[in-house]
Structures are given as C-alpha cells and as structure tokens.
Design a protein around this motif. Structure first.
Motif, mmCIF file in Angstrom:
data_model
loop_
_atom_site.group_PDB
_atom_site.id
_atom_site.type_symbol
_atom_site.label_atom_id
_atom_site.label_comp_id
_atom_site.label_asym_id
_atom_site.label_seq_id
_atom_site.Cartn_x
_atom_site.Cartn_y
_atom_site.Cartn_z
ATOM 1 N N ALA A 327 -39.272 11.656 -7.218
ATOM 2 C CA ALA A 327 -38.996 12.838 -6.406
ATOM 3 C C ALA A 327 -37.539 13.249 -6.564
ATOM 4 O O ALA A 327 -37.219 14.436 -6.676
ATOM 5 N N ALA A 328 -36.636 12.266 -6.594
ATOM 6 C CA ALA A 328 -35.220 12.566 -6.815
ATOM 7 C C ALA A 328 -34.975 13.031 -8.244
ATOM 8 O O ALA A 328 -34.206 13.958 -8.493
ATOM 9 N N GLN A 329 -35.663 12.407 -9.194
ATOM 10 C CA GLN A 329 -35.480 12.756 -10.599
ATOM 11 C C GLN A 329 -35.874 14.205 -10.875
ATOM 12 O O GLN A 329 -35.249 14.889 -11.702
ATOM 13 N N GLU A 330 -36.874 14.708 -10.190
ATOM 14 C CA GLU A 330 -37.403 16.035 -10.497
ATOM 15 C C GLU A 330 -36.850 17.138 -9.605
ATOM 16 O O GLU A 330 -37.315 18.270 -9.673
ATOM 17 N N LEU A 331 -35.874 16.816 -8.776
ATOM 18 C CA LEU A 331 -35.227 17.864 -7.993
ATOM 19 C C LEU A 331 -34.495 18.821 -8.938
ATOM 20 O O LEU A 331 -33.560 18.428 -9.636
ATOM 21 N N GLU A 332 -34.911 20.043 -8.979
ATOM 22 C CA GLU A 332 -34.312 21.047 -9.843
ATOM 23 C C GLU A 332 -34.254 22.371 -9.091
ATOM 24 O O GLU A 332 -35.111 22.665 -8.258
ATOM 25 N N ASN A 333 -33.246 23.188 -9.395
ATOM 26 C CA ASN A 333 -33.172 24.520 -8.801
ATOM 27 C C ASN A 333 -32.347 25.432 -9.695
ATOM 28 O O ASN A 333 -31.152 25.213 -9.882
ATOM 29 N N LEU A 334 -32.997 26.423 -10.254
ATOM 30 C CA LEU A 334 -32.287 27.449 -11.028
ATOM 31 C C LEU A 334 -31.823 28.530 -10.058
ATOM 32 O O LEU A 334 -32.629 29.107 -9.330
ATOM 33 N N SER A 335 -30.535 28.778 -10.026
ATOM 34 C CA SER A 335 -29.989 29.770 -9.101
ATOM 35 C C SER A 335 -28.808 30.461 -9.761
ATOM 36 O O SER A 335 -28.467 30.195 -10.923
ATOM 37 N N VAL A 336 -28.149 31.336 -9.015
ATOM 38 C CA VAL A 336 -26.981 32.031 -9.546
ATOM 39 C C VAL A 336 -25.842 31.060 -9.836
ATOM 40 O O VAL A 336 -24.900 31.396 -10.551
ATOM 41 N N LEU A 337 -25.926 29.846 -9.291
ATOM 42 C CA LEU A 337 -24.868 28.858 -9.502
ATOM 43 C C LEU A 337 -25.067 28.053 -10.784
ATOM 44 O O LEU A 337 -24.130 27.394 -11.244
ATOM 45 N N THR A 338 -26.272 28.086 -11.339
ATOM 46 C CA THR A 338 -26.596 27.186 -12.435
ATOM 47 C C THR A 338 -25.632 27.322 -13.606
ATOM 48 O O THR A 338 -25.123 26.328 -14.135
ATOM 49 N N VAL A 381 -19.844 18.781 -4.883
ATOM 50 C CA VAL A 381 -20.498 18.131 -6.022
ATOM 51 C C VAL A 381 -20.809 16.671 -5.703
ATOM 52 O O VAL A 381 -19.972 15.950 -5.142
ATOM 53 N N VAL A 382 -22.023 16.263 -6.074
ATOM 54 C CA VAL A 382 -22.469 14.879 -5.923
ATOM 55 C C VAL A 382 -23.120 14.449 -7.234
ATOM 56 O O VAL A 382 -23.869 15.222 -7.842
ATOM 57 N N VAL A 383 -22.832 13.215 -7.682
ATOM 58 C CA VAL A 383 -23.452 12.666 -8.883
ATOM 59 C C VAL A 383 -24.303 11.463 -8.473
ATOM 60 O O VAL A 383 -23.782 10.468 -7.966
ATOM 61 N N MET A 384 -25.613 11.577 -8.692
ATOM 62 C CA MET A 384 -26.534 10.475 -8.412
ATOM 63 C C MET A 384 -26.945 9.822 -9.730
ATOM 64 O O MET A 384 -27.250 10.517 -10.707
ATOM 65 N N ASP A 385 -26.936 8.493 -9.754
ATOM 66 C CA ASP A 385 -27.286 7.725 -10.948
ATOM 67 C C ASP A 385 -28.669 7.118 -10.762
ATOM 68 O O ASP A 385 -28.860 6.238 -9.926
ATOM 69 N N LEU A 386 -29.638 7.604 -11.538
ATOM 70 C CA LEU A 386 -30.989 7.055 -11.534
ATOM 71 C C LEU A 386 -31.064 6.035 -12.660
ATOM 72 O O LEU A 386 -31.028 6.402 -13.840
ATOM 73 N N GLN A 387 -31.165 4.772 -12.310
ATOM 74 C CA GLN A 387 -30.930 3.700 -13.254
ATOM 75 C C GLN A 387 -32.212 3.169 -13.879
ATOM 76 O O GLN A 387 -33.316 3.420 -13.392
ATOM 77 N N SER A 388 -32.042 2.403 -14.960
ATOM 78 C CA SER A 388 -33.193 1.916 -15.715
ATOM 79 C C SER A 388 -33.986 0.852 -14.973
ATOM 80 O O SER A 388 -35.126 0.569 -15.323
ATOM 81 N N ASP A 389 -33.411 0.253 -13.910
ATOM 82 C CA ASP A 389 -34.146 -0.736 -13.120
ATOM 83 C C ASP A 389 -34.709 -0.115 -11.851
ATOM 84 O O ASP A 389 -34.984 -0.802 -10.881
ATOM 85 N N TRP A 390 -34.835 1.212 -11.854
ATOM 86 C CA TRP A 390 -35.441 1.989 -10.784
ATOM 87 C C TRP A 390 -34.586 2.050 -9.513
ATOM 88 O O TRP A 390 -35.092 2.314 -8.433
ATOM 89 N N ALA A 391 -33.301 1.816 -9.657
ATOM 90 C CA ALA A 391 -32.382 1.993 -8.539
ATOM 91 C C ALA A 391 -31.820 3.412 -8.581
ATOM 92 O O ALA A 391 -31.751 4.041 -9.644
ATOM 93 N N ILE A 392 -31.400 3.910 -7.426
ATOM 94 C CA ILE A 392 -30.694 5.186 -7.328
ATOM 95 C C ILE A 392 -29.437 4.949 -6.508
ATOM 96 O O ILE A 392 -29.489 4.353 -5.429
#
Length: 519
Positions: A327-338, A381-392
C-alpha cells in the motif's frame, strides 16, 4: 529566520537586559559543539550533527510566528502559551514528542499558516535524560462535538480512504495494549485532503472526552486496500508427497482459512477468484506465499513449516504485513507539483546517472540522492525507504529528527546514501519513495519492521549507522500497534489491481530504486 506577526497591539513591558550571550561566546560554543570545525552554511547545516539535543521551533523558516491575547489580559506567542499550558499539567512520562503533538494541534487550530517544528530527540522525556518508547501515531487536530467527528492529521498522501477505522486514545498514551481501552472508535468519511481527514465517532464506542493531540491507531484499512487471498492446493505435489510433520496440505490450508477472519480482520479476506495472493504448500512442507501469478515472494524468512505451532497464524500476519508494505509502495499522485519536484540519483557533483531513477550497487558502495524544489511555494519533503526485508523506515535526511524537511523554492540538497544487505542475502532492492506536500504531513506512522521482527525502542543511530537489520530512528511500526489493539497482525507485500491515483493538487511522489548486490 522565523518572522513574528503581532495579531493585536501589545503594550506589555519588556525586560531591557538581554539573556543572549555575546557573539564571541556564541561562536565559541558552536565550535565546541561541532568539534571545532567550520562548514559552509548550506540548508540544514544550522544545527549540530549530534542528535543530543531537542529543539522546538515556533514555525517553518518561511512562516510567521503569531502572538495573541489568549487569556484576555496579555499577549503571548502561540508556541510559548500552549507549551506552558501543557507543562502546567504534565503526565509523568511526558516526552518532547507528546509535548510537540499537543502544541502542534493547538497552534494549527488557531493559526493554520504557522507550523511548529520538532528537531532532535523527540523520544527524550521532558527535562529528563531517559528515553521512552515513541509510538508514531495519527493525531487528532480538531474535535467537532456538534457534528460528532474529529480531524486527523493524515490523509490521502498516506493512503487513507473512506471507511478506514481508528481507535482514539487519551493524549500522552504510550501503552496501546488491550488492557488500555481506547476513548472511541472513529471511521474516515469522504472529507479527505492530502494532509488530513475527518472521521465520524461511533457513539456506542465513546468512553471519554476526546481532546486535541489524542493519538489514533488504525484498526482496519479502507475498502480499497483490503487484499484477497486464495488458498491453492497443488494436487500434483500432495498426491506424491506428505509434508513434514505429517500434516496434509488440505489440513494446513484449512488452518490458514480459519486464521484469516481472526488474525487478518480488516486487511485480508478469503477469495476463490480475483485474488491478490496465493497461499500454497511446497514440496518441503512449508507454507508458500505467492503473487496472483503464482510466483513466490522472495526473502520471506524464516520458512514456516506446516507442522509448526502457530504457523497458520504467522502466515496471515505476513499477509497483512505485505498488504501494508505494498500500500505504501503504490502511493502515487500526479499533480501540478510532480514536475516541480526534481528527484535524481547522481554522482557527488550532482551529475545525473545514466538512469537517474535506478542504480545497482555493491554493498558498502555510495550513491547520492539529489532533491530540488522548483516550485514557487514551500514543499515539505519526506523520504521513505522500502527495504528488501519488507521493512519501511523514514530516512532522517538532514539528521535533525524532523517529521519532514521544509524545502524553500529553489532549495536543493544532495543526500549521500549507503546500503547493506541483511545477513544471508545475495541481492536486495530498496525502493525510495519521496513525498512532497504543501501542507505539513507525517509519515512515520507508516513504518514497518523487517519481516517477523518487532521494532525495539532504542536511541536513534546516526545516518551513517543505518543498516537493513537495524530499526530506524524513533519509529514503532504501525503493524505492531495494530496487533496489540485488535489482533491485527504484522508483516509483507502484495499486488494491487490499481494504483492509488488522486486528483489532489497538494502533494506528489517520486520513486527511485537501488539494487544492492553482495560483494
């Protein structure tokens, strides 16, 4: 520098003696804090690198800090007034984060263009040296008694949708176990923005007065996030081989079927068609979780033998973890800010790589994440790291512990990154999701531990000390809290039929992917 705006004339007398040290003393103190080194003053360098501090700022650099006559007698700064009001009746284990949460809600309810900021060690107890368990939650910003609803400080940018249910607790709550009952249950309505959402209170659940800064924990996902699970018996395998511990595949899958309503309530449901996941038994007598095409998910460790105690429960908990991860991985939004948010993988001279959205590294090798705000307004701005061991986890990109980093128009940052693989991995993939919002938005409540690992509360490591087996600074996973409240389990990722797309203009995302290989 923050600017002060006087809402009303203030005739209060002021002391004439300054308590601020001389310029020479301030310079000497700075050199001592930073180890005697001088650095060029770039954005984010106005705080010492050490995290042994706590700083409460009245507002973001581009905002005004307001004053008003709160008690009808004398003028006070909004931050000062509500901070002192909170400290007049502190809870025994009050942390700076709890203090900040209440001050933030109070100030925002009066002055929406003033955003208090917390830097440093929010998990430290106020005026103390000890550290508390910090649970990152969604908080109540406003209480609308007349309409029986509350405003929560999370919205579509964090994937919230109509129907999501939250348990609301008393301000300052740190124990979210079943022995500590919530004040009320509330459900998200259609009134959602990128940064906040209104939730209607279930009158039958109300057990006490809800206040601003009350923490809220998600009990069940919006309908759009619920994942369907199909139990798949491989006939060719079951006829030729009996799994370990003499448990037949049909019995093992029946155990999962029984566990789904109990352990996966609100996140996964059983289905015979249109599934997002398949659960099967492999030839080694182990539970196997696959995507809708039958491909097993990698790195689901340790293996779960069908004969092990609570194995079926663990399978369902993993399915819930996967649901939250994707659910976190697929959060997407195309907007005027993109197009105004520039995100690239570059070399140390800010030169973009051949593919600025993807890179392959060996363990210990460095890369650089370049971020620039090309819009005409401030972005958070926020940077989220979705990791290979399924951690966020949320990356503390400027090492100041803030919930988000304000980027002024034209501001750019070059963030050095280094990646390691969990023990036993030969290859892994980290997905960096970069969120930019116009209004303040908090994402730490989306954090997850690695699969089957609860996060342990600890003092935050420095940015260079992060590795894939270490819980990131100050974040308890949402799934751990869910499990404590409603038997809602913990970990892994799924595939969704459609991305979360929105017409919201107030936020956007960018994604970069780093593949890490063992040396």
């Amino acid at each position: 520098m923050s600017r002060i705006y006087i809402a009303e004339p203030d005739t209060t007398s002021r002391p004439t003696d300054s308590l601020v040290a001389s310029r020479e003393e301030l310079i000497q103190n700075w050199l001592e804090i930073t180890g005697g080194t001088a650095r060029k003053a770039n954005a984010g360098d106005w705080l010492p690198e050490s995290r042994d501090y706590v700083l409460l700022a009245a507002c973001r650099p581009s905002e005004y800090a307001y004053e008003s006559t709160f008690n009808g007698k004398e003028s006070n700064g909004a931050l000062t007034y509500w901070m002192l009001d909170t400290l007049n009746n502190p809870s025994p284990d009050l942390t700076y984060k709890s203090l900040y949460d209440r001050v933030y809600a109070k100030v925002q309810s009066q002055f929406q263009s003033q955003t208090p900021m917390l830097f440093g060690e929010g998990e430290r107890q106020v005026f103390g040296r000890s550290y508390a368990n910090v649970h990152y939650t969604v908080n109540v910003l406003k209480v609308d008694t007349a309409r029986n609803r509350v405003l929560l400080d999370a919205g579509s940018a964090q994937g919230l949708g109509e129907g999501a249910r939250f348990a609301i607790y008393a301000p300052g709550t740190t124990d979210f176990s079943e022995k500590n009952k919530p004040l009320a249950i509330a459900q998200i309505t259609s009134d959602i923005t990128p940064a906040d959402a209104w939730a209607v209170i279930d009158p039958d659940s109300l057990r006490g007065d809800i206040q601003q800064a009350s923490p809220a924990i998600m009990l069940s996902a919006p309908i759009a996030l619920v994942r369907r699970v199909r139990l798949f018996e491989k006939q060719e395998e079951s006829t030729n081989q009996v799994p370990k511990n003499q448990v037949l595949p049909s019995a093992a899958l029946t155990a999962v079927k029984t566990a789904i309503p109990r352990t996966g309530k609100g996140w996964v449901e059983l289905a015979s068609v249109g599934e997002h996941y398949q659960v099967a038994i492999n030839t080694s007598g182990e539970y196997e979780i696959c995507d809708r095409n039958g491909t097993p998910f990698p790195n689901l460790r340790p293996a779960l033998l069908v004969g092990d105690a609570d194995a079926a429960e663990s399978v369902v908990k993993r399915l819930v973890h996967l649901t939250k991860y994707q659910a976190a991985q697929e959060l997407e939004n195309l907007s005027v800010l993109t197009n105004k948010l520039v995100i690239q993988l570059t070399d140390k001279d800010k030169k973009p790589l051949a593919d600025p959205t993807k890179q392959t590294l060996q363990t210990g090798e460095n890369t650089f994440l370049y971020i620039k705000n090309e819009s005409k307004q401030d972005l958070n701005v926020v940077v989220m790291d979705l990791q290979s061991d399924w951690a966020i986890s949320q990356l503390d990109i400027l090492e100041d512990g803030a919930s988000f980093v304000p980027f002024a128009p034209g501001q750019e940052e070059l963030i050095p990154l280094s990646f390691k693989l969990p023990e036993g991995y030969q290859e892994g993939k980290d997905i960096l999701k970069i969120f930019a919002t116009v209004k303040p938005a908090k994402f730490r409540w989306l954090e997850l531990p690695s699969l089957d690992k609860p996060i342990q509360a600890k003092k935050a490591a420095s940015f260079d000390e992060y590795d894939e087996n270490t819980p990131r600074s100050g974040g308890d996973p949402l799934d751990k809290l869910l499990e404590a409240i409603s038997a809602d389990p913990d970990e892994i990722p799924p595939t969704r039929e459609a991305q979360v797309m929105s017409s919201n203009r107030g936020w956007t995302t960018k994604t970069v992917t780093i593949t890490v290989k063992a040396v």
